[in-house]
Scaffold this active site. Structure first.
Site, short mmCIF file in Angstrom:
data_model
loop_
_atom_site.label_atom_id
_atom_site.label_comp_id
_atom_site.label_asym_id
_atom_site.label_seq_id
_atom_site.Cartn_x
_atom_site.Cartn_y
_atom_site.Cartn_z
N ASP A 13 -15.29 -3.90 -1.01
CA ASP A 13 -15.73 -4.22 0.35
C ASP A 13 -16.78 -3.22 0.78
O ASP A 13 -16.86 -2.10 0.26
CB ASP A 13 -14.56 -4.20 1.32
CG ASP A 13 -14.85 -4.96 2.62
OD1 ASP A 13 -15.86 -5.70 2.65
OD2 ASP A 13 -14.09 -4.81 3.59
N GLY A 14 -17.61 -3.63 1.74
CA GLY A 14 -18.61 -2.77 2.32
C GLY A 14 -18.55 -2.87 3.83
O GLY A 14 -18.13 -3.89 4.38
N GLU A 52 -21.80 -3.79 0.30
CA GLU A 52 -21.01 -4.76 -0.47
C GLU A 52 -21.42 -4.71 -1.94
O GLU A 52 -20.57 -4.73 -2.85
CB GLU A 52 -21.22 -6.18 0.07
CG GLU A 52 -20.72 -6.42 1.48
CD GLU A 52 -19.23 -6.68 1.56
OE1 GLU A 52 -18.54 -6.60 0.52
OE2 GLU A 52 -18.76 -6.99 2.66
N ASP A 77 -15.00 -10.35 0.12
CA ASP A 77 -15.17 -11.28 1.24
C ASP A 77 -16.64 -11.59 1.51
O ASP A 77 -16.97 -12.23 2.50
CB ASP A 77 -14.49 -10.75 2.50
CG ASP A 77 -15.03 -9.38 2.94
OD1 ASP A 77 -16.12 -9.00 2.48
OD2 ASP A 77 -14.36 -8.71 3.74
N HIS A 130 -10.36 -9.96 6.82
CA HIS A 130 -9.55 -9.73 8.03
C HIS A 130 -8.52 -10.84 8.24
O HIS A 130 -8.29 -11.29 9.36
CB HIS A 130 -10.46 -9.62 9.26
CG HIS A 130 -11.58 -8.66 9.07
ND1 HIS A 130 -11.42 -7.30 9.01
CD2 HIS A 130 -12.92 -8.88 8.89
CE1 HIS A 130 -12.58 -6.71 8.84
NE2 HIS A 130 -13.51 -7.64 8.75
N ASP A 140 -11.29 -2.57 3.34
CA ASP A 140 -11.98 -2.52 4.62
C ASP A 140 -11.72 -1.19 5.33
O ASP A 140 -12.65 -0.58 5.88
CB ASP A 140 -11.54 -3.69 5.50
CG ASP A 140 -12.21 -3.68 6.86
OD1 ASP A 140 -13.42 -3.97 6.92
OD2 ASP A 140 -11.53 -3.40 7.86
#
Length: 308
Positions: A13-14, A52, A77, A130, A140
């Site tokens: 994730d970023g 990301e 995501d 999320h 995250d």
């Protein structure tokens, strides 16, 4: 890594504050024996897409160094990342790193680095952000910590240890970290102290969807801290009368831009009334006002677009 220990899945994730602005990236590696390895890094001026991509590059380099032959699922995501890695990059390379409109491909440096370590060993899988997915939520939290310069304890297995040992990194998150072949974090303007521990690694459940109440306390607290930061930013924007664009508002609310523009000219979000002010070129400008300061005689507002 012992022959019995295999990488089962990887989450990446970023995150970025401001987009562009301070950013962070994170990787969480799940092993078949329930061990977990976490790492990440940050940059002082970057974009969410670059973070990301940086996370995916670090994850694939980690997999290459692990010398594992079995298929591994990489969860992200970011549809931008998945589409770029599995579809768009082929056309870009054929056109000499130009888009269909004959324009230079954005983030070419990272796309080239990603393409050099991508392989059929990777099963790219999109996961909704999320939404209570344990692996995604943990990534995250780590990425946001790096982006915000906060300290966060990371689970890190030691290559020379048994599967029941854990190493924890306490990072003063201010700079860029990378991953070396021996599973340690390379210091690049980041102060790192590696502390070996004899504690037993907690068995990590398979990273599947869960209600927020079922998430580890550390993730719930990290989420609350991130929320407080968001609300403080919104309060400052409202107090100083700043106007922000649809994309900036979407970043603040952590929703897709369409969730902002589809709600009409005025609606409520948390403590604020969001009002469309005017259009400048291709951008719509919005104003935030505290809801408790707005005349109660106004018409009812639409509900929070992030919850629909």
């Amino acid at each position: 890594m012992s022959s019995s220990r295999k990488i089962q899945s990887i989450y990446t994730d970023g995150a970025c504050t401001g987009n562009p602005g301070p950013g962070g990236w994170a990787v969480v590696v799940y092993y078949t024996d329930n061990c977990v390895h976490e790492f990440g890094g940050g940059e002082k001026q970057t974009t969410n897409n670059r973070m990301e991509m940086q996370a995916a590059i670090a994850a694939l380099n980690f997999l290459v160094n692990a010398q594992q032959k079995e298929l591994v699922t990489l969860y992200t995501d970011s549809e931008y990342l998945i589409n770029g890695a599995t579809k768009w990059v082929k056309s870009w390379k054929k056109r000499g790193w130009k888009t269909a409109q004959n324009k230079p491909v954005l983030n070419q440096d990272l796309w080239e680095a990603l393409d050099s370590v991508n392989s059929k060993q990777i099963a790219w899988q999109h996961v909704r952000g999320h939404a209570g997915n344990v692996g995604n939520e943990r990534c995250d939290a780590i990425a946001r910590a790096f982006a915000n310069g906060k300290t966060l304890s990371l689970q890190q297995e030691e290559p020379s240890s048994s599967s029941h040992d854990i190493a924890t990194n306490h990072l003063s998150l201010d700079g860029v970290a990378d991953v070396n072949g021996d599973n340690t974090i390379i210091d690049k303007n980041i102060q790192t102290t590696l502390i070996a521990s004899d504690a037993t690694i907690m068995d990590s459940p398979a990273p599947t969807s869960a209600n927020s109440e079922e998430l580890p306390r550390e993730l719930r607290v990290a989420g609350l801290r991130s929320l407080i930061d968001t609300l403080r930013i919104a309060e400052e924007i409202a107090a100083k009368g700043f106007l922000i664009t649809s994309s900036e508002l979407a970043d603040l609310m952590d929703v897709h831009a369409s969730a902002v523009t589809s709600r009409g000219d005025e609606w409520r979000w948390r403590n604020w009334i969001v009002s469309r002010v005017r259009r400048e070129g291709n951008q719509i400008l919005w104003e935030l006002e505290r809801g408790d300061e707005v005349n109660s005689a106004r018409e009812p507002y639409n509900s929070d677009p992030a919850t629909e």
